[in-house]
Design a protein around this motif. Structure first.
Motif, short mmCIF file in Angstrom:
data_model
loop_
_atom_site.label_atom_id
_atom_site.label_comp_id
_atom_site.label_asym_id
_atom_site.label_seq_id
_atom_site.Cartn_x
_atom_site.Cartn_y
_atom_site.Cartn_z
N THR A 46 0.89 -1.11 -0.07
CA THR A 46 0.05 -0.10 0.14
C THR A 46 0.84 1.07 0.02
O THR A 46 0.50 2.26 -0.68
CB THR A 46 -0.84 -0.01 1.13
N ALA A 47 1.91 1.24 0.75
CA ALA A 47 2.85 2.57 0.73
C ALA A 47 3.50 2.74 -0.57
O ALA A 47 3.49 3.77 -1.14
CB ALA A 47 4.16 2.04 1.82
N PHE A 48 3.54 1.68 -1.42
CA PHE A 48 4.12 1.85 -2.84
C PHE A 48 3.12 2.55 -3.75
O PHE A 48 3.21 3.44 -4.52
CB PHE A 48 4.53 0.64 -3.27
N THR A 49 1.91 1.95 -3.55
CA THR A 49 0.53 2.44 -4.30
C THR A 49 0.42 3.78 -4.00
O THR A 49 -0.05 4.69 -4.80
CB THR A 49 -0.51 1.51 -4.35
N VAL A 50 0.15 4.20 -2.81
CA VAL A 50 -0.29 5.47 -2.32
C VAL A 50 0.79 6.33 -2.67
O VAL A 50 0.40 7.45 -3.39
CB VAL A 50 -0.38 5.39 -0.90
N ALA A 51 2.08 6.31 -2.69
CA ALA A 51 2.98 7.21 -2.90
C ALA A 51 2.98 7.33 -4.60
O ALA A 51 3.17 8.85 -5.07
CB ALA A 51 4.49 6.93 -2.60
N ASN A 52 2.76 6.32 -5.24
CA ASN A 52 2.56 6.50 -6.65
C ASN A 52 1.53 7.20 -7.10
O ASN A 52 1.86 8.10 -8.04
CB ASN A 52 2.54 4.99 -7.33
N ILE A 53 0.37 7.08 -6.64
CA ILE A 53 -0.72 8.13 -7.03
C ILE A 53 -0.69 9.39 -6.75
O ILE A 53 -0.87 10.17 -7.37
CB ILE A 53 -2.04 7.34 -6.12
N VAL A 54 0.08 9.61 -5.48
CA VAL A 54 0.24 10.90 -4.93
C VAL A 54 1.00 11.59 -6.00
O VAL A 54 0.76 13.00 -6.37
CB VAL A 54 0.76 11.00 -3.65
N PHE A 55 2.20 11.06 -6.50
CA PHE A 55 3.11 11.73 -7.34
C PHE A 55 2.86 11.76 -8.86
O PHE A 55 3.55 12.21 -9.40
CB PHE A 55 4.45 11.25 -6.97
N LEU A 56 1.91 10.98 -9.25
CA LEU A 56 1.62 11.07 -10.67
C LEU A 56 1.52 12.08 -11.31
O LEU A 56 2.14 12.43 -12.60
CB LEU A 56 0.40 9.92 -11.05
N LEU A 57 0.66 13.09 -10.94
CA LEU A 57 0.22 14.30 -11.86
C LEU A 57 1.67 15.03 -11.94
O LEU A 57 2.15 15.76 -12.77
CB LEU A 57 -0.65 15.05 -11.04
N LEU A 58 2.50 15.19 -10.82
CA LEU A 58 3.63 15.75 -10.68
C LEU A 58 4.84 15.38 -11.70
O LEU A 58 5.18 15.80 -12.30
CB LEU A 58 4.46 16.06 -9.18
N GLY A 59 4.70 13.99 -11.65
CA GLY A 59 5.48 13.14 -12.56
C GLY A 59 5.32 13.65 -14.03
O GLY A 59 6.08 13.68 -14.87
N VAL A 99 9.37 -3.98 9.05
CA VAL A 99 8.48 -3.58 8.11
C VAL A 99 8.06 -1.76 7.86
O VAL A 99 8.10 -1.55 6.61
CB VAL A 99 6.99 -4.24 8.61
N PRO A 100 8.34 -1.36 8.85
CA PRO A 100 8.12 0.31 8.66
C PRO A 100 9.12 0.74 7.84
O PRO A 100 8.88 1.71 6.72
CB PRO A 100 8.02 0.94 9.90
N ALA A 101 10.57 0.37 7.93
CA ALA A 101 11.58 0.58 7.13
C ALA A 101 11.45 0.21 5.54
O ALA A 101 11.68 1.19 4.85
CB ALA A 101 12.96 0.05 7.88
N LEU A 102 11.05 -1.10 5.24
CA LEU A 102 10.63 -1.45 4.28
C LEU A 102 9.48 -0.82 3.45
O LEU A 102 9.55 -0.51 2.26
CB LEU A 102 10.38 -2.98 4.17
N ALA A 103 8.31 -0.38 4.06
CA ALA A 103 7.51 0.33 3.56
C ALA A 103 7.86 1.75 3.14
O ALA A 103 7.44 2.21 1.93
CB ALA A 103 6.24 0.37 4.86
N ALA A 104 8.75 2.39 4.00
CA ALA A 104 9.17 3.66 3.71
C ALA A 104 10.04 3.71 2.50
O ALA A 104 9.82 4.48 1.53
CB ALA A 104 10.05 4.28 4.77
N LEU A 105 10.90 2.49 2.17
CA LEU A 105 11.86 2.52 1.16
C LEU A 105 10.62 2.17 -0.19
O LEU A 105 11.21 2.78 -1.20
CB LEU A 105 12.48 1.41 1.19
N ALA A 106 9.65 1.40 0.03
CA ALA A 106 8.76 0.99 -1.06
C ALA A 106 8.17 2.17 -1.38
O ALA A 106 7.71 2.65 -2.69
CB ALA A 106 7.61 0.04 -0.52
N ALA A 107 7.71 3.26 -0.44
CA ALA A 107 7.14 4.45 -0.80
C ALA A 107 7.78 5.22 -1.77
O ALA A 107 7.49 5.97 -2.63
CB ALA A 107 6.73 5.33 0.50
N VAL A 108 9.05 5.36 -1.46
CA VAL A 108 10.30 5.92 -2.41
C VAL A 108 10.34 5.45 -3.66
O VAL A 108 10.08 6.13 -4.71
CB VAL A 108 11.78 5.88 -1.88
N ASN A 109 10.30 4.04 -3.85
CA ASN A 109 9.88 3.49 -4.95
C ASN A 109 8.91 3.69 -5.72
O ASN A 109 8.98 4.09 -7.09
CB ASN A 109 10.24 1.97 -5.14
N GLY A 110 7.66 4.02 -5.20
CA GLY A 110 6.29 4.29 -5.68
C GLY A 110 6.16 5.72 -6.28
O GLY A 110 6.03 5.86 -7.45
#
Length: 411
Positions: free
Chosen positions: A51-64, A102-113
């Protein structure tokens, strides 16, 4: 000819870069799942990371999308890959040292997203710059073929590496693949981006929105896919495995065959589309998408493996007809200097309801009659997919080389 697109030097280097990232990326998704479950053997933990990956991806799509239209798109992709290498390397280091949480991997997944939100619109805008209009369909079919093939083979290889050496080594391989892709993209030579007069970020976003909303065929299909994707991930991705686990007529092994048949349908259709032109890409594409209603209906009424395998093969082929037809239409109809922004609106609209579909079907499965739910889902899915063809600009849309004046959609 399908191979003709590879004669274009820029596309050839891009195709190599994309293929290697598809291979290593399909491996790392499996490794990450096992890494998370190795820390906390709980599906909720894996859900948090994904979910961290997906949410970060959606949040930054328009800026991308804005950034990809302002700057050289190959450079945007390379910069994003550098960010990915750093986050993937950090993930590997945490796994090697046994300090991953798990929180650390979620944070890094958010960066990837977030990084992927810049890559996807940039790639959509880059492809028509790398090949000729005559090769555009073949180029998209080649990329789909690479994506389908690596989706089938990558997880198998990753599973073996994880079993023998652990998930951290898969992350190392992914980082190496991203580094190679950066080198390949450096061989791509492009003209500078068309800058025009821009007043700032919000002006660019508004300009992209105006371009998006001015084309009925575009926003109507995106609105349709908000619902289609929600049904797909819910009825196929959640209810399908549930039925397989609880109905001996299908079974877990049978479901594996069904999912593989869907992938094989995609793969076979990509080969055909390298040779067969789509004269009416949206009409045929939405017709192809409606084919998913067949396996959804069978899941509810009679989930026998042989029938489902055939239906899934047809549905996978239909999905690929839409995918290639849609990409080609976008690349031909949207001005090059606005394509990444418009693509980001397309992606945002198409993806935003998918988590809702997952949660909704998880709730409905336990509360309503499951066969009725699947049949109703199939009916709604087919009605929406086929209903879009009632829109004149969708029904009449031709490839640009084949278009006549009355077929050109007017804002």
């Amino acid at each position: 000819m399908g191979i003709a697109a590879l004669r274009d030097r820029g596309f050839r280097w891009f195709f190599l870069a994309r293929t290697i990232t598809l291979i290593t990326g399909s491996m790392s998704s499996i490794a990450l799942a096992f890494a998370v479950l190795g820390i906390d053997n709980d599906a909720a933990a894996l859900s948090i990371v994904l979910t961290a990956f997906t949410v970060a991806n959606i949040v930054f799509l328009l800026l991308g999308g804005v950034v990809a239209d302002r700057l050289p798109r190959a450079v945007v992709i390379q910069t994003s890959y550098v960010v990915d290498i750093l986050s993937i390397g950090a993930t590997a280091a945490l796994l090697f040292t046994g300090t991953a949480t798990v929180p650390a991997l979620a944070a890094l997944a958010a960066v990837n997203g977030a990084s992927a939100a810049f890559v996807m619109p940039a790639m959509q805008g880059l492809i028509p710059q790398l090949t000729t209009p005559d090769h555009l369909q073949q180029a998209n079919a080649l990329l789909s073929f690479a994506r389908s093939a690596t989706t089938i083979a990558g997880p198998v290889v990753a599973g073996g590496i994880v079993a023998l050496a652990g998930p951290a080594w898969v992350m190392v391989i992914q980082a190496a693949g991203w580094a190679a892709a950066i080198v390949f993209l450096a061989m791509v030579r492009l003209p500078p981006p068309i800058r025009g007069q821009r007043a700032g970020l919000f002006h660019d976003l508004h300009d992209g929105w105006r371009e998006f909303w001015s084309r009925p065929w575009l926003w109507i299909v995106v609105l349709a896919f908000m619902v289609l994707n929600a049904i797909h991930v819910g009825a196929w991705g959640v209810a399908g495995p549930y039925i397989a686990k609880n109905d001996p007529l299908l079974g877990v092994a049978g479901w594996g065959w069904v999912v593989s048949a869907e992938g094989a349908g995609v793969l076979l259709m990509t080969l055909l589309l390298m040779w067969i032109p789509l004269r009416r890409p949206l009409r045929l594409g939405m017709l192809g998408m409606s084919a998913l209603a067949i396996p959804l209906t069978l899941l509810g009424l009679h989930p026998a493996v042989p029938l489902l395998v055939i239906a899934a093969l047809v549905a996978g082929a239909g999905v690929e007809v839409f995918s290639t037809g849609w990409n080609v239409t976008m690349m031909e109809q949207i001005p090059e200097e606005k394509l990444s922004r418009v693509s980001s609106y397309d992606m945002l609209g198409s993806y935003v309801a998918m988590p809702v579909g997952t949660l909704a079907f998880g709730w409905l499965i336990a509360r309503v009659d499951l066969p009725a739910l699947m049949v109703a889902s199939a009916i709604v899915y087919a009605a929406i997919a086929l209903g879009t063809m009632a829109v004149p600009s969708i029904w009449r849309m031709r490839r640009r080389a084949d278009a006549v004046p009355e077929d050109v959609p007017v804002a």
